[in-house]
Motif scaffolding. Structure first.
Motif, mmCIF file in Angstrom:
data_model
loop_
_atom_site.group_PDB
_atom_site.id
_atom_site.type_symbol
_atom_site.label_atom_id
_atom_site.label_comp_id
_atom_site.label_asym_id
_atom_site.label_seq_id
_atom_site.Cartn_x
_atom_site.Cartn_y
_atom_site.Cartn_z
ATOM 1 N N LYS A 40 8.223 14.556 1.034
ATOM 2 C CA LYS A 40 8.157 16.170 0.382
ATOM 3 C C LYS A 40 9.184 16.133 -0.987
ATOM 4 C CE LYS A 40 8.698 18.408 4.739
ATOM 5 N NZ LYS A 40 9.340 19.428 5.609
ATOM 6 N N LYS A 41 10.141 15.215 -1.115
ATOM 7 C CA LYS A 41 10.852 14.942 -2.126
ATOM 8 C C LYS A 41 11.067 13.313 -2.289
ATOM 9 C CE LYS A 41 13.895 18.980 -1.303
ATOM 10 N NZ LYS A 41 15.371 19.673 -1.059
ATOM 11 N N GLY A 42 10.059 12.846 -3.162
ATOM 12 C CA GLY A 42 10.061 11.374 -3.364
ATOM 13 C C GLY A 42 8.488 10.996 -3.363
ATOM 14 N N LYS A 43 8.192 9.788 -3.146
ATOM 15 C CA LYS A 43 6.995 8.980 -3.454
ATOM 16 C C LYS A 43 6.555 8.222 -2.119
ATOM 17 C CE LYS A 43 7.152 8.955 -8.254
ATOM 18 N NZ LYS A 43 7.153 8.111 -9.361
ATOM 19 N N THR A 44 7.555 7.875 -1.172
ATOM 20 C CA THR A 44 7.133 6.996 0.148
ATOM 21 C C THR A 44 6.178 7.679 1.174
ATOM 22 O OG1 THR A 44 9.255 6.002 -0.106
ATOM 23 C CG2 THR A 44 8.179 5.348 1.686
ATOM 24 N N VAL A 45 5.151 7.002 1.510
ATOM 25 C CA VAL A 45 4.289 7.380 2.311
ATOM 26 C C VAL A 45 4.393 6.490 3.687
ATOM 27 C CG1 VAL A 45 1.883 7.406 2.903
ATOM 28 C CG2 VAL A 45 2.579 7.850 0.352
ATOM 29 N N PHE A 46 4.620 7.443 4.633
ATOM 30 C CA PHE A 46 4.810 6.902 6.106
ATOM 31 C C PHE A 46 3.494 7.086 6.907
ATOM 32 C CE2 PHE A 46 8.896 7.074 4.444
ATOM 33 C CZ PHE A 46 9.718 5.856 5.050
ATOM 34 N N LEU A 47 3.318 6.198 8.125
ATOM 35 C CA LEU A 47 2.274 6.640 9.068
ATOM 36 C C LEU A 47 2.997 6.379 10.538
ATOM 37 C CD1 LEU A 47 1.097 4.440 6.489
ATOM 38 C CD2 LEU A 47 -0.660 4.916 7.427
ATOM 39 N N ALA A 48 2.376 7.245 11.431
ATOM 40 C CA ALA A 48 2.808 7.177 12.653
ATOM 41 C C ALA A 48 1.445 7.050 13.744
ATOM 42 C CB ALA A 48 3.463 8.100 13.160
ATOM 43 N N GLY A 49 1.546 6.064 14.689
ATOM 44 C CA GLY A 49 0.431 6.111 15.674
ATOM 45 C C GLY A 49 0.739 5.743 17.010
ATOM 46 N N ILE A 65 -0.107 -1.806 4.386
ATOM 47 C CA ILE A 65 0.513 -1.181 5.137
ATOM 48 C C ILE A 65 1.596 -2.293 5.877
ATOM 49 C CG2 ILE A 65 0.466 0.105 7.277
ATOM 50 C CD1 ILE A 65 -1.070 1.609 4.884
ATOM 51 N N GLU A 66 2.812 -1.851 5.763
ATOM 52 C CA GLU A 66 3.774 -2.623 6.264
ATOM 53 C C GLU A 66 4.393 -1.900 7.604
ATOM 54 O OE1 GLU A 66 8.643 -3.387 5.251
ATOM 55 O OE2 GLU A 66 7.316 -3.349 3.530
ATOM 56 N N LEU A 67 4.324 -2.512 8.854
ATOM 57 C CA LEU A 67 4.835 -1.966 10.007
ATOM 58 C C LEU A 67 6.341 -1.862 10.391
ATOM 59 C CD1 LEU A 67 3.685 -1.143 12.613
ATOM 60 C CD2 LEU A 67 3.782 -3.370 13.555
ATOM 61 N N LEU A 68 6.804 -0.865 10.341
ATOM 62 C CA LEU A 68 8.188 -0.721 10.568
ATOM 63 C C LEU A 68 8.810 -0.510 11.991
ATOM 64 C CD1 LEU A 68 8.692 2.263 7.976
ATOM 65 C CD2 LEU A 68 9.070 -0.198 7.439
ATOM 66 N N ALA A 69 7.934 -0.234 12.998
ATOM 67 C CA ALA A 69 8.335 -0.125 14.354
ATOM 68 C C ALA A 69 7.145 -0.110 15.252
ATOM 69 C CB ALA A 69 9.023 1.143 14.659
ATOM 70 N N SER A 70 7.358 -0.717 16.452
ATOM 71 C CA SER A 70 6.077 -0.535 17.342
ATOM 72 C C SER A 70 6.712 -1.153 18.948
ATOM 73 C CB SER A 70 5.029 -1.466 16.883
ATOM 74 O OG SER A 70 5.320 -2.788 16.943
ATOM 75 N N GLY A 71 5.654 -1.206 19.864
ATOM 76 C CA GLY A 71 5.934 -1.740 20.777
ATOM 77 C C GLY A 71 6.411 -0.763 22.040
ATOM 78 N N ASN A 129 1.285 3.674 20.763
ATOM 79 C CA ASN A 129 2.293 2.410 20.838
ATOM 80 C C ASN A 129 3.442 2.358 20.056
ATOM 81 O OD1 ASN A 129 0.796 1.401 23.028
ATOM 82 N ND2 ASN A 129 -0.814 0.542 21.329
ATOM 83 N N GLY A 130 3.964 3.654 19.595
ATOM 84 C CA GLY A 130 5.171 3.732 18.903
ATOM 85 C C GLY A 130 5.152 3.123 17.556
ATOM 86 N N ARG A 131 3.917 2.907 16.929
ATOM 87 C CA ARG A 131 3.593 2.489 15.661
ATOM 88 C C ARG A 131 4.439 3.528 14.506
ATOM 89 N NH1 ARG A 131 -0.790 0.234 17.689
ATOM 90 N NH2 ARG A 131 -2.321 1.720 17.168
ATOM 91 N N ILE A 132 5.090 2.783 13.680
ATOM 92 C CA ILE A 132 5.682 3.653 12.339
ATOM 93 C C ILE A 132 5.273 2.417 11.325
ATOM 94 C CG2 ILE A 132 7.198 5.010 11.377
ATOM 95 C CD1 ILE A 132 8.729 5.273 13.872
ATOM 96 N N ALA A 133 4.799 2.920 10.210
ATOM 97 C CA ALA A 133 4.492 2.021 9.172
ATOM 98 C C ALA A 133 4.825 2.729 7.673
ATOM 99 C CB ALA A 133 3.162 1.362 9.067
ATOM 100 N N LYS A 134 4.875 2.257 6.666
ATOM 101 C CA LYS A 134 4.810 2.706 5.415
ATOM 102 C C LYS A 134 3.733 2.163 4.515
ATOM 103 C CE LYS A 134 8.532 0.125 3.165
ATOM 104 N NZ LYS A 134 9.884 0.439 2.445
ATOM 105 N N LEU A 135 3.501 2.713 3.595
ATOM 106 C CA LEU A 135 2.430 2.154 2.496
ATOM 107 C C LEU A 135 3.352 1.651 1.183
ATOM 108 C CD1 LEU A 135 -0.529 2.099 1.138
ATOM 109 C CD2 LEU A 135 -0.211 4.331 0.190
ATOM 110 N N VAL A 136 2.887 0.139 1.143
ATOM 111 C CA VAL A 136 3.289 -0.600 0.100
ATOM 112 C C VAL A 136 2.436 -0.762 -0.889
ATOM 113 C CG1 VAL A 136 4.597 -2.737 -0.647
ATOM 114 C CG2 VAL A 136 4.952 -1.566 1.777
ATOM 115 N N TRP A 137 2.684 -0.167 -2.291
ATOM 116 C CA TRP A 137 1.755 -0.193 -3.215
ATOM 117 C C TRP A 137 2.477 0.055 -4.624
ATOM 118 C CZ3 TRP A 137 -0.587 5.239 -4.944
ATOM 119 C CH2 TRP A 137 0.250 6.066 -4.684
#
Length: 350
Positions: A331-340, A35-41, A342-350
């Protein structure tokens, strides 16, 4: 062994040979899924997540917050919807970089839409009925959508749109699904309602009892239940359009008050809920969202971490102990994102 076939190759062919070896045999160590964190804080709790493409992703959450990225998560444009600074947008549905719908959950239940990338928002639905609490939203396409809410007078609230969310039409009370005492839906990730085929949906409930609802069917589920904090939180559908042959569904949940508990937190069915099985290796705690992400790969997440399965949910591997509320594939692609939280946004790197 100088006469071996390998050593008989020319230098150019030898290089090509080694270049085609799998990474582990080529002396390279492949990066494992992570999991690669993109935004938080920030103080925002993000539970709404809609991934349009590998580049366009929208999130929504507490404090009237909405954020959008058009570069695959490298940067996010954060905004607060005027007049909704104290409201919670538990779900969002986006259609492109300009058009999105957000859902403010509790009294009054409000639905807003933007067509200019979030610069302005139009109130397209409001319901002031006492006890209103919207839980999740799903669209089949750019026109047809559904929202499910907690029971009012013993029946789950359901409203539909057939014009891209510009207007909404409540399902008449006698036609709404019946709920047991204390039963409800968790507005935890916007994924307790999903489409089954081009015009049919299903949803899952939790609390003292937990069920799968398909049309007029109310299906028992052997998931952890019995308390207000237990039950199903999310359902994922793999075999869309196979209504008569049975759907491959995965349901996750557990007890959000004991979020590392692995007991009965995941269910699998290959026949639309007629029979259920539990994973051989379950997810590592309470999970609020589950998503098929391509092939036999499935991702789920919750406040105690993120798990990946590569065999349609039979066995789960813990990827991270960082909590996330929602995970969605493009929906149109393969990237998987996550949200949680404390403003956390991430993506799955695989």
């Amino acid at each position: 062994m100088k006469n071996s076939a390998i050593f008989g190759l020319t230098p150019l062919l030898l290089c090509c040979f080694f270049a085609t070896l799998p990474p582990a045999l080529n002396g390279q160590t492949p990066n494992p899924p992570h999991i690669e964190l993109l935004a938080s804080g920030t103080k925002t709790s993000l539970r709404g997540l809609s991934v349009v493409s590998d580049k366009v992703v929208w999130v929504s959450g507490s404090g009237g917050a909405v954020a959008k990225s058009t570069d695959g998560g490298k940067t996010f444009n954060w905004m607060t919807v005027p007049g909704y600074e104290k409201r919670d947008f538990r779900d969002i549905e986006a259609f492109d970089s300009s058009t999105a719908i957000v859902m403010a959950i509790a009294e009054p239940a409000d639905i807003l839409k933007t067509t200019d990338g979030g610069k302005t928002w139009k109130l397209v639905y409001e319901n002031t009925t006492k006890g209103m609490f919207l839980d999740a939203m799903e669209f089949w396409n750019s026109e047809s959508g559904i929202i499910v809410g907690d029971p009012i007078d013993g029946r789950f609230f359901v409203t539909r749109s057939f014009d891209g969310g510009n207007s909404w039409h409540d399902i008449p009370y006698p036609e709404r699904p019946k709920a047991d005492s204390g039963e409800g839906c968790f507005a935890s990730s916007g994924t307790n309602v999903r489409n089954l085929d081009k015009d049919e949906a299903c949803f899952v409930s939790g609390g003292p009892t937990s069920h799968l609802f398909i049309r007029d069917k109310i299906i028992d589920m052997p998931i952890l239940q019995g308390k207000t904090t237990t039950g199903a939180n999310s359902v994922a559908v793999k075999d869309h359009g196979n209504l008569h042959g049975g759907h491959h569904l995965i349901v996750v949940g557990g007890d959000f008050a004991k979020d590392t508990l692995q007991e009965k937190n995941c269910l699998l069915t290959n026949d639309g809920g007629k029979t259920w099985t539990h994973p051989n290796t379950p997810p590592h705690g309470y999970r609020s969202c589950v998503e098929f992400i391509g092939g036999s790969n499935v991702l789920c997440c919750g406040t105690s971490g993120v798990d990946l399965s590569t065999d349609d949910g039979l066995n789960w591997t813990l990827l991270s102990t960082t909590g996330f509320h929602a995970c969605r594939v493009a929906k149109k692609g393969k990237t998987v994102f996550l949200a949680g939280g404390n403003g956390r946004i991430a993506k799955l790197v695989w």
